[in-house]
Scaffold this active site. Sequence first.
Site, short mmCIF file in Angstrom:
data_model
loop_
_atom_site.label_atom_id
_atom_site.label_comp_id
_atom_site.label_asym_id
_atom_site.label_seq_id
_atom_site.Cartn_x
_atom_site.Cartn_y
_atom_site.Cartn_z
N LYS A 13 0.83 -1.22 0.00
CA LYS A 13 0.00 0.00 0.00
C LYS A 13 0.87 1.27 0.00
CE LYS A 13 -2.20 -0.98 3.86
NZ LYS A 13 -1.57 -2.28 4.18
N ARG A 86 -10.16 1.42 8.18
CA ARG A 86 -9.73 0.09 8.61
C ARG A 86 -10.91 -0.79 9.00
NH1 ARG A 86 -3.99 0.60 8.26
NH2 ARG A 86 -3.17 -1.26 9.20
N ARG A 125 11.62 -5.54 5.30
CA ARG A 125 11.30 -4.13 5.06
C ARG A 125 12.09 -3.19 5.98
NH1 ARG A 125 5.43 -1.93 5.64
NH2 ARG A 125 5.62 -2.90 7.69
N ARG A 157 10.49 -1.64 11.38
CA ARG A 157 9.36 -1.27 12.22
C ARG A 157 9.17 -2.27 13.36
NH1 ARG A 157 4.46 0.23 8.20
NH2 ARG A 157 3.38 -1.15 9.65
N ARG A 168 -1.67 -8.49 12.88
CA ARG A 168 -2.14 -7.54 11.85
C ARG A 168 -2.89 -8.28 10.75
NH1 ARG A 168 3.53 -5.57 10.72
NH2 ARG A 168 2.73 -4.38 8.96
#
Length: 213
Positions: A13, A86, A125, A157, A168
Amino acid sequence: MKLIVLGPPGTGKGTISRFIEAKFGCEHISTGDLLRNEVAKKTGIGKKIEHILNAGKLVTNETAMQVLSKKICSLKDGFVLDGFPRNIEQAKLFDLLLSEQKISLDLVLEVDSDDKVVIERLSSRRQCVKCKRIYGHHVPSKKLGVCDDCGSKTIIREDDKSKAIKQRLKIYHETTKKLVEFYSNKKLLIKINGNRSLEKIFPVIEKILKKVV
Ligand code: AP5
Ligand code: MG
């Protein structure tokens, strides 16, 4: 252009929204980045939400709306909204906000990827602490840990640990995915396959969006 990018964690995203921002000039608004900024700056909101973000759970709708409202003034000029809404309640609150501002959404782009694919992507990431550029196995920075664009450090992160990723994904499948039907019913949804390489995905998105502008 006013659009939402919807999809599971790690589907791309943020990467795709930044591509759209660069190509089409609409502002990329990531509620995740906005919330992480609050944490980094140790604001009142930041202190309250840090443990929620790290655990991979959703902050309250009120908090999400609060950080988004700081960006509301830029909505009229076009936006690509990443990570919001969300859940159905947020989507309804957003509908209200848009109608108050006499703005209509052009499109909701669903980028769908398999859990296995996103888990692998998230494990490599890194993100720039300053300009928020996203790197990964397939999009590495020239020097590990340093942003190509602004020279600031890139970090992993907190919520990219396996337990938080699982949480998540669970929330995505149980709650956020319901937005697919919500926006399909409004005839706004276009789904693309996010399992492919970015080289394949970007031209597909460009073609879709050129029909909208
Ligand atoms: P948020 O920041 O929105 O995180 P997320 O939804 O979990 O999504 P990610 O940012 O992890 O992934 P992405 O889809 O942006 O993928 P990316 O482009 O980085 O939210 C974080 C937290 O904030 C939430 O858990 C919650 O606590 C809170 N929050 C945020 N909004 C909220 C709201 N509205 N209400 C309540 N709480 C909220 O790509 C991932 C990696 O893959 C990168 O390394 C990238 O280089 C790579 N990559 C991307 N696409 C490809 C590809 N096609 N091929 C190969 N590699 C790729
Ligand atoms: Mg993101």
